[in-house]
Design a protein around this motif. Structure first.
Motif, PDB file in Angstrom:
ATOM      1  N   HIS A 118       0.808  -1.219   0.000  1.00  0.00           N
ATOM      2  CA  HIS A 118       0.000   0.000   0.000  1.00  0.00           C
ATOM      3  C   HIS A 118       0.843   1.270   0.000  1.00  0.00           C
ATOM      4  CE1 HIS A 118      -3.605  -2.351   0.170  1.00  0.00           C
ATOM      5  NE2 HIS A 118      -3.011  -3.099   1.072  1.00  0.00           N
ATOM      6  N   CYS A 128      -7.721   1.544  -4.747  1.00  0.00           N
ATOM      7  CA  CYS A 128      -7.323   0.352  -3.984  1.00  0.00           C
ATOM      8  C   CYS A 128      -8.404   0.032  -2.947  1.00  0.00           C
ATOM      9  CB  CYS A 128      -5.990   0.607  -3.289  1.00  0.00           C
ATOM     10  SG  CYS A 128      -5.353  -0.841  -2.420  1.00  0.00           S
ATOM     11  N   CYS A 130      -7.990  -0.560  -0.021  1.00  0.00           N
ATOM     12  CA  CYS A 130      -7.657   0.042   1.285  1.00  0.00           C
ATOM     13  C   CYS A 130      -8.231   1.444   1.413  1.00  0.00           C
ATOM     14  CB  CYS A 130      -6.148   0.083   1.480  1.00  0.00           C
ATOM     15  SG  CYS A 130      -5.315   1.360   0.520  1.00  0.00           S
ATOM     16  N   LYS A 132      -7.206   4.064  -0.510  1.00  0.00           N
ATOM     17  CA  LYS A 132      -6.318   5.011  -1.189  1.00  0.00           C
ATOM     18  C   LYS A 132      -6.320   4.729  -2.694  1.00  0.00           C
ATOM     19  CE  LYS A 132      -2.529   3.990   1.080  1.00  0.00           C
ATOM     20  NZ  LYS A 132      -1.144   4.071   1.588  1.00  0.00           N
ATOM     21  N   CYS A 135      -1.915   2.505  -5.033  1.00  0.00           N
ATOM     22  CA  CYS A 135      -1.040   1.638  -4.235  1.00  0.00           C
ATOM     23  C   CYS A 135      -0.258   0.685  -5.142  1.00  0.00           C
ATOM     24  CB  CYS A 135      -1.859   0.819  -3.246  1.00  0.00           C
ATOM     25  SG  CYS A 135      -2.681   1.822  -1.999  1.00  0.00           S
TER      26      CYS A 135
HETATM   27 ZN    ZN Z   1      -3.944   0.258  -0.904  1.00  0.00          ZN
END
Ligand code: ZN
Length: 290
Positions: A118, A128, A130, A132, A135
């Motif tokens: 990440h 992504c 996550c 964000k 990544c």
């Molecule tokens: Zn990520």
């Protein structure tokens, strides 16, 4: 999940003498090795997994992050034998990473390091899971291979014989594994997607080298089975872009030797150490294997 794990342990106990359980988990494990703090693909949140499995099996249970466990196994028995600073980069659905310093797993202050997948390599890049964008694992993983191939197919219609036909039926059929197979067969889009992955692998490893200066990087995970299609190019790109290129030793970049077993072997090593109370033979070992 826990019921399934208990069932596997019961099955193994019928066939082998079992004294302890080591679980390798795709998630954040607390520094005490007993609690899963967060597992993105499982229901565990701050879950006392070791205590729960232990109470149902009456066996001591240790937990470790799966990439850490795999890195340890590769250090003791595999591609990273005896190296002082080892980074394992597992390319699968995403990127899983482990870091060993003289055979000791480095977990950071809160048990969540290293999450290299990440690192943001591309500001405002691909979304992504996550939360964000951009990544590393969005550009360098099995999932990334498929995404890149689909982007290339729409940009260069007519360049692919194999993947275009598959994508026309169902874009979901274009998986990382299929892209690798197409590249192996000489499909132009497949080879372009592989070259893109190689570039991003080299780019990311150059960042990793700036942070950890590893002696050995072990490339693991499903994508590593296709290493002949990208690893030399990734090494060249890494060597070109790493800070101080030409004036520093480069990390050796190798593929994993233990395959899918690595995380299991690493988990077992840690469980055996916990139950015997004897430090594992690898600790403090500073073998250089040239
Ligand atoms: Zn990520």
């Amino acid at each position: 999940m826990e019921k399934a794990i208990v069932g596997v342990i019961a099955k193994l106990r019928r066939e082998h003498p079992v004294a302890a359980v080591g679980l390798s988990v795709a998630g954040f494990v607390a520094p005490d090795g007993k609690t899963v703090q967060f597992a993105p693909h499982l229901a565990w949140r701050q879950a006392p997994v070791a205590a729960r499995i232990s109470s149902r099996t009456e066996l001591p249970v240790t937990l470790e992050h799966d990439a850490n466990a795999a890195a340890l196994a590769e250090y003791v028995y595999g591609a990273a034998a005896g190296a002082s600073v080892v980074t394992l980069v597992a390319l699968g659905t995403g990127i899983g990473c482990g870091l060993l310093l003289d055979g000791e797993i480095y977990r950071g202050a809160h048990g969540v390091a290293p999450e290299l997948g990440h690192l943001r390599l591309v500001p405002d890049g691909r979304q992504c899971s996550c939360g964000k964008r951009g990544c590393w694992e969005r550009y360098c993983s099995g999932t990334a291979l498929a995404m890149t191939a689909l982007e290339l197919l729409s940009r260069y219609p007519g360049r692919s014989t194999v993947l275009a036909r598959e994508a026309a039926g169902d874009p979901g059929a274009v998986t990382g594994r299929r892209v690798a197979a197409a590249a192996r067969d000489g499909d132009e889009i497949g080879m372009m997607a592989m070259a893109d992955l190689a570039r991003w692998l080299g780019e990311g490893l150059a960042l990793v080298a700036d942070i950890y200066d590893p002696e050995i990087v072990v490339i693991a995970g499903g994508v590593s089975e296709s290493a002949t299609l990208f690893l030399d190019e990734a090494r060249e790109h890494y060597a070109r872009v790493v800070t101080g290129t030409g004036n520093r030793p480069l990390a050796r970049i190798r593929t994993a030797q233990l395959g899918d077993d690595a995380a299991i072997v690493g988990g077992a090593l840690l469980a055996r150490e916990a139950v015997t109370g004897e430090p594992g033979a690898w600790r403090g070992r500073r073998l250089r294997n040239g």
